[in-house]
Design a protein around this motif. Structure first.
Motif, PDB file in Angstrom:
ATOM      1  N   PHE A   1       0.837  -1.201   0.000  1.00  8.46           N
ATOM      2  CA  PHE A   1       0.000   0.000   0.000  1.00  8.46           C
ATOM      3  C   PHE A   1       0.876   1.256   0.000  1.00  8.46           C
ATOM      4  CE2 PHE A   1      -2.718  -3.264   1.870  1.00  8.46           C
ATOM      5  CZ  PHE A   1      -3.914  -3.071   1.188  1.00  8.46           C
ATOM      6  N   ASP A   2       1.931   1.238   0.832  1.00  8.53           N
ATOM      7  CA  ASP A   2       2.821   2.406   0.903  1.00  8.53           C
ATOM      8  C   ASP A   2       3.413   2.704  -0.471  1.00  8.53           C
ATOM      9  OD1 ASP A   2       2.360   2.576   3.618  1.00  8.53           O
ATOM     10  OD2 ASP A   2       4.176   1.489   4.179  1.00  8.53           O
ATOM     11  N   HIS A   3       3.885   1.662  -1.142  1.00  3.03           N
ATOM     12  CA  HIS A   3       4.501   1.844  -2.466  1.00  3.03           C
ATOM     13  C   HIS A   3       3.489   2.395  -3.466  1.00  3.03           C
ATOM     14  CE1 HIS A   3       6.618   1.065  -6.192  1.00  3.03           C
ATOM     15  NE2 HIS A   3       5.717   0.168  -6.560  1.00  3.03           N
ATOM     16  N   PHE A   4       2.275   1.834  -3.471  1.00  4.69           N
ATOM     17  CA  PHE A   4       1.260   2.321  -4.402  1.00  4.69           C
ATOM     18  C   PHE A   4       0.962   3.795  -4.176  1.00  4.69           C
ATOM     19  CE2 PHE A   4      -3.201   3.420  -5.079  1.00  4.69           C
ATOM     20  CZ  PHE A   4      -3.283   3.244  -6.456  1.00  4.69           C
ATOM     21  N   PHE A   5       0.746   4.172  -2.932  1.00  4.64           N
ATOM     22  CA  PHE A   5       0.429   5.574  -2.655  1.00  4.64           C
ATOM     23  C   PHE A   5       1.592   6.495  -3.037  1.00  4.64           C
ATOM     24  CE2 PHE A   5      -2.857   3.921   0.430  1.00  4.64           C
ATOM     25  CZ  PHE A   5      -3.933   4.490  -0.221  1.00  4.64           C
ATOM     26  N   ARG A   6       2.828   6.045  -2.803  1.00  7.39           N
ATOM     27  CA  ARG A   6       3.974   6.876  -3.167  1.00  7.39           C
ATOM     28  C   ARG A   6       4.073   7.046  -4.684  1.00  7.39           C
ATOM     29  NH1 ARG A   6       6.651   4.086   1.232  1.00  7.39           N
ATOM     30  NH2 ARG A   6       7.617   2.657  -0.275  1.00  7.39           N
ATOM     31  N   LEU A   7       3.672   6.037  -5.449  1.00  6.08           N
ATOM     32  CA  LEU A   7       3.658   6.188  -6.904  1.00  6.08           C
ATOM     33  C   LEU A   7       2.780   7.357  -7.331  1.00  6.08           C
ATOM     34  CD1 LEU A   7       3.375   2.489  -8.183  1.00  6.08           C
ATOM     35  CD2 LEU A   7       5.368   4.000  -8.368  1.00  6.08           C
TER      36      LEU A   7
ATOM     37  N   ARG B   1      11.144 -11.021  -6.181  1.00  4.51           N
ATOM     38  CA  ARG B   1      11.429 -11.792  -7.383  1.00  4.51           C
ATOM     39  C   ARG B   1      10.217 -12.313  -8.131  1.00  4.51           C
ATOM     40  NH1 ARG B   1      16.450 -10.420  -8.883  1.00  4.51           N
ATOM     41  NH2 ARG B   1      17.673 -10.063  -6.982  1.00  4.51           N
ATOM     42  N   PHE B   2       9.039 -12.338  -7.499  1.00  2.94           N
ATOM     43  CA  PHE B   2       7.899 -12.987  -8.139  1.00  2.94           C
ATOM     44  C   PHE B   2       6.669 -12.088  -8.310  1.00  2.94           C
ATOM     45  CE2 PHE B   2      10.014 -16.737  -6.025  1.00  2.94           C
ATOM     46  CZ  PHE B   2      10.572 -17.234  -7.185  1.00  2.94           C
ATOM     47  N   LEU B   3       6.279 -11.367  -7.269  1.00  4.10           N
ATOM     48  CA  LEU B   3       4.971 -10.709  -7.281  1.00  4.10           C
ATOM     49  C   LEU B   3       4.873  -9.594  -8.308  1.00  4.10           C
ATOM     50  CD1 LEU B   3       4.051 -10.510  -3.482  1.00  4.10           C
ATOM     51  CD2 LEU B   3       3.374 -12.214  -5.177  1.00  4.10           C
ATOM     52  N   TYR B   4       5.962  -8.889  -8.572  1.00  3.89           N
ATOM     53  CA  TYR B   4       5.920  -7.752  -9.493  1.00  3.89           C
ATOM     54  C   TYR B   4       6.402  -8.123 -10.898  1.00  3.89           C
ATOM     55  CZ  TYR B   4       4.959  -4.550  -5.600  1.00  3.89           C
ATOM     56  OH  TYR B   4       4.385  -3.892  -4.543  1.00  3.89           O
ATOM     57  N   ASP B   5       6.458  -9.425 -11.189  1.00  2.00           N
ATOM     58  CA  ASP B   5       6.900  -9.899 -12.502  1.00  2.00           C
ATOM     59  C   ASP B   5       5.678 -10.166 -13.374  1.00  2.00           C
ATOM     60  OD1 ASP B   5       8.172 -11.083 -14.697  1.00  2.00           O
ATOM     61  OD2 ASP B   5       9.599 -12.166 -13.425  1.00  2.00           O
TER      62      ASP B   5
ATOM     63  N   GLU C   1      -0.201  -2.361 -11.201  1.00  2.00           N
ATOM     64  CA  GLU C   1       1.149  -1.950 -11.567  1.00  2.00           C
ATOM     65  C   GLU C   1       1.695  -2.794 -12.723  1.00  2.00           C
ATOM     66  OE1 GLU C   1       5.450  -1.332  -9.329  1.00  2.00           O
ATOM     67  OE2 GLU C   1       3.572  -1.074  -8.222  1.00  2.00           O
ATOM     68  N   LEU C   2       1.322  -4.074 -12.762  1.00  5.12           N
ATOM     69  CA  LEU C   2       1.781  -4.934 -13.853  1.00  5.12           C
ATOM     70  C   LEU C   2       1.234  -4.471 -15.199  1.00  5.12           C
ATOM     71  CD1 LEU C   2       1.575  -8.514 -12.263  1.00  5.12           C
ATOM     72  CD2 LEU C   2       3.513  -6.937 -12.368  1.00  5.12           C
ATOM     73  N   VAL C   3       0.023  -3.898 -15.203  1.00  8.44           N
ATOM     74  CA  VAL C   3      -0.524  -3.326 -16.443  1.00  8.44           C
ATOM     75  C   VAL C   3       0.401  -2.234 -16.961  1.00  8.44           C
ATOM     76  CG1 VAL C   3      -2.404  -1.934 -17.391  1.00  8.44           C
ATOM     77  CG2 VAL C   3      -2.928  -3.911 -15.950  1.00  8.44           C
ATOM     78  N   VAL C   4       0.811  -1.354 -16.078  1.00  7.22           N
ATOM     79  CA  VAL C   4       1.679  -0.247 -16.475  1.00  7.22           C
ATOM     80  C   VAL C   4       3.040  -0.767 -16.919  1.00  7.22           C
ATOM     81  CG1 VAL C   4       2.818   1.851 -15.654  1.00  7.22           C
ATOM     82  CG2 VAL C   4       0.447   1.377 -14.993  1.00  7.22           C
ATOM     83  N   LYS C   5       3.568  -1.773 -16.218  1.00  2.95           N
ATOM     84  CA  LYS C   5       4.862  -2.332 -16.617  1.00  2.95           C
ATOM     85  C   LYS C   5       4.802  -2.901 -18.032  1.00  2.95           C
ATOM     86  CE  LYS C   5       7.586  -4.556 -13.934  1.00  2.95           C
ATOM     87  NZ  LYS C   5       8.189  -5.526 -13.004  1.00  2.95           N
ATOM     88  N   ARG C   6       3.709  -3.594 -18.353  1.00  2.00           N
ATOM     89  CA  ARG C   6       3.563  -4.138 -19.710  1.00  2.00           C
ATOM     90  C   ARG C   6       3.570  -3.026 -20.755  1.00  2.00           C
ATOM     91  NH1 ARG C   6       2.150  -9.187 -21.121  1.00  2.00           N
ATOM     92  NH2 ARG C   6       1.777 -10.707 -19.464  1.00  2.00           N
ATOM     93  N   LEU C   7       2.823  -1.979 -20.462  1.00  5.11           N
ATOM     94  CA  LEU C   7       2.722  -0.887 -21.432  1.00  5.11           C
ATOM     95  C   LEU C   7       4.040  -0.137 -21.583  1.00  5.11           C
ATOM     96  CD1 LEU C   7      -0.809   0.406 -20.435  1.00  5.11           C
ATOM     97  CD2 LEU C   7      -0.209  -0.832 -22.519  1.00  5.11           C
ATOM     98  N   ARG C   8       4.813  -0.084 -20.526  1.00  2.00           N
ATOM     99  CA  ARG C   8       6.124   0.571 -20.600  1.00  2.00           C
ATOM    100  C   ARG C   8       7.184  -0.342 -21.231  1.00  2.00           C
ATOM    101  NH1 ARG C   8       7.417   3.599 -14.872  1.00  2.00           N
ATOM    102  NH2 ARG C   8       5.645   5.056 -14.804  1.00  2.00           N
TER     103      ARG C   8
ATOM    104  N   ALA D   1      11.331  -6.022 -10.909  1.00  6.98           N
ATOM    105  CA  ALA D   1      11.483  -4.753 -10.191  1.00  6.98           C
ATOM    106  C   ALA D   1      10.161  -4.000 -10.142  1.00  6.98           C
ATOM    107  CB  ALA D   1      12.541  -3.890 -10.868  1.00  6.98           C
ATOM    108  N   ARG D   2       9.912  -3.344  -9.032  1.00 10.76           N
ATOM    109  CA  ARG D   2       8.750  -2.474  -8.920  1.00 10.76           C
ATOM    110  C   ARG D   2       8.976  -1.195  -9.722  1.00 10.76           C
ATOM    111  NH1 ARG D   2       7.738  -1.700  -2.602  1.00 10.76           N
ATOM    112  NH2 ARG D   2       9.863  -0.928  -2.796  1.00 10.76           N
ATOM    113  N   LEU D   3       7.889  -0.506 -10.044  1.00 10.76           N
ATOM    114  CA  LEU D   3       8.018   0.795 -10.694  1.00 10.76           C
ATOM    115  C   LEU D   3       8.741   1.767  -9.773  1.00 10.76           C
ATOM    116  CD1 LEU D   3       4.457   1.284 -12.250  1.00 10.76           C
ATOM    117  CD2 LEU D   3       6.560   0.589 -13.435  1.00 10.76           C
TER     118      LEU D   3
END
Length: 526
Positions: free
Chosen positions: A67-73, A147-151, A500-507, A513-515
């Motif tokens: 949650f902290d990471h999402f809000f900081r984004l 290594r797994f959740l943000y892939d 976040e994975l949606v955005v990673k795909r588009l980028r 790695a996290r955004l």
């Protein structure tokens, strides 16, 4: 290759849809979100009557760093957006009593030192065993996050990373044996085993089918602690919706999407139930994957066949019982769990065939009024009762004040009597002023949930990580997916990551790695 921003249509106004819309808009997309219901939140909904307000879905605030990471984004923080209250105890457990009277409660504290003392007090040697168990859980959790959740698993490069391959000798046993077996190797006390095994339910699985890797869940409640956003989880939904709107997202409720427009194998917008069309360069569906593919797409546009679905585990359903009660209920903590003695039969009723509503059931009770004065009238209590049951819509619908289908209301009566006996609340039934039941049939009708599943596809081995549905259609370009049905999985934090994975795909970003957060951009941070 990075995709240039354009127009995007997001289907579904749960947390995954709201988060996806907010992050897309942050990246320069012009976003319209369509929610079929009049209320945002999806499974994280809210219902109110006579001064009692109930969250109708998630009620555990775990994985706070997600949650902290999402809000900081989005340029803010969880502390700015939410009033988070630490819970003590983390939760209370009532084992099934031996006789007709109530059982003795077991308070499970937050923090390792006190958890170790609790375990040692029930079973000599279990304190040291818990230390080793939680050390392993923390290592597994850190590995999963790093290594797994943000892939996106758009490639398998991340799985070949030396940091992962070095861990294989330790990982393989955790993937090939069950959580139940893993717990039994270190603990004998049945209540301690249940405390460590029950988190499998939060993953939509049973302890005997969830991989032992998911012992990482115990790091979250025993090591990390449990929090509650004051005002309820509707405040979390409101915060994410507020941030999406601030990014320029148009949020449209009462707008049911009937079809994804596909032209020449490309998604080109959505058609609403009223026949109007909304054209877009990108469509992201955060609705249940089965609903998206079977209802919003034509047969030739579906990635997953009927045969594929027939071999999948939808996870458990749930009988929800919302109770507004007169007077105080000190016998219950903010979170309370009732554990049936016949653990195996309980889960066989939930996950076997034909599915049933267990009796006696292992029950979860949330009493937010223990922490939050805003969710019940003065002098009243708010109870959210969750009974894991089969994902079987054919068992019937719920309703208000006993007006649901007979089988459902009889089961609710049994559960209320069970709580009354096990927790020593003799007059509970006579103090109920508001009552509503919600069932898998209601989840199917109201949320489009496949087979009425309460959570999403179960986290069995063959439905986790690389084996879980990806976030992109294999048949339709410019059609992406997010939410509980796809990577990385079930729960509010997983839904935020799926956005976040949606955005990673588009980028065009690959790997785990996290955004980068705004404060870290340009400095190599992640």
């Amino acid at each position: 290759m990075s995709r240039q921003p354009g127009t995007a249509a997001v289907v579904g106004g749960g947390i995954a849809g709201l988060a996806t819309a907010a992050l897309l808009a942050r990246d320069g997309w012009t976003v319209t979100l369509f929610e079929a219901r009049d209320q945002l939140g999806g499974r994280a909904g809210s219902w109110e009557r006579d001064g009692y307000r109930f969250d109708t879905g998630p009620s555990w605030y775990l994985m706070p760093e997600v949650f902290d990471h999402f809000f900081r984004l989005l340029g803010t923080s969880a502390e700015q957006e939410l009033d988070l209250v630490p819970l003590e105890p983390a939760y209370r457990v009532y084992p099934e009593p031996e006789g007709a009277g109530p059982s003795d409660p077991v308070d499970v504290p937050s923090g390792r030192d006190r958890a170790r003392a609790l375990f040692e007090g029930r079973e000599p040697g279990a304190g040291a065993a818990l230390d080793a168990y939680l050390d392993s859980a923390r290592e597994a959790y850190d590995l999963a996050v790093d290594r797994f959740l943000y892939d996106t698993y758009a490639s398998y490069t991340g799985l070949l990373d030396p940091a992962v391959t070095r861990q294989l000798p330790r990982l393989l046993p955790l993937l090939t044996r069950s959580l139940e077996d893993h717990v039994a190797r270190s603990f004998s006390d049945p209540v301690l085993r249940q405390i460590l095994g029950y988190p499998a339910v939060f993953l939509g699985a049973s302890p005997d089918t969830a991989p032992a890797l998911y012992h990482l869940m115990s790091h979250l409640d025993l090591d990390d602690g449990v929090r509650y956003p004051r005002g309820g989880f509707t405040e979390l939904i409101a915060a994410v919706a507020r941030l999406a709107a601030a990014q320029g997202v148009e949020l449209r409720t009462g707008a049911r999407v009937a079809h994804v427009i596909v032209e020449d194998r490309h998604a080109r917008g959505v058609r609403l139930a009223d026949g109007t069309e909304h054209r877009a360069d990108l469509v992201v569906s955060t609705a249940d994957l089965h609903h998206t593919e079977q209802t919003l797409l034509g047969p030739a546009e579906r990635t997953y066949s009927n045969r594929w679905w027939s071999r999948r585990n939808p996870g458990p359903g749930a009988l929800l019982i919302l109770l507004g009660v007169d007077g105080e209920l000190p016998q219950l903590a903010h979170h309370t769990l009732l554990f049936a003695r016949d653990w195996q039969r309980n889960f066989a009723d939930v996950f076997g065939s034909p599915g049933r509503i267990p009796d006696p059931a292992s029950v979860y009770i949330c009493r937010p009024s223990a922490t939050d004065s805003t969710v019940a009238p003065q002098g009243g209590e708010n109870l959210f009762v969750l009974v894991p049951m089969a994902a079987a819509p054919e068992l019937g619908h719920g309703g208000e004040d006993g007006a649901g289908d007979e089988l459902i209301e009889r089961a609710a009566d049994r559960v209320i009597a069970q709580i009354s006996q096990w927790c020593g609340i003799d007059d509970l039934a006579s103090r109920i002023r508001v009552r509503r039941t919600i069932t898998p049939a209601d989840f199917e009708r109201d949320l489009g949930a496949w087979r009425g599943g309460a959570l999403g596809l179960a986290h069995t081995l063959r439905q986790s990580a690389v084996f879980r549905p990806r976030g992109a259609s294999a048949k339709v370009d410019d059609l992406l997916y997010a939410g509980t049905s796809v990577l990385p999985g079930i729960g509010l934090p997983m839904c935020l990551i799926s956005a976040e994975l949606v955005v990673k795909r588009l980028r065009g970003e690959r790997g785990a790695a996290r955004l980068s957060e705004p404060a870290a951009e340009g400095s190599g941070g992640a």
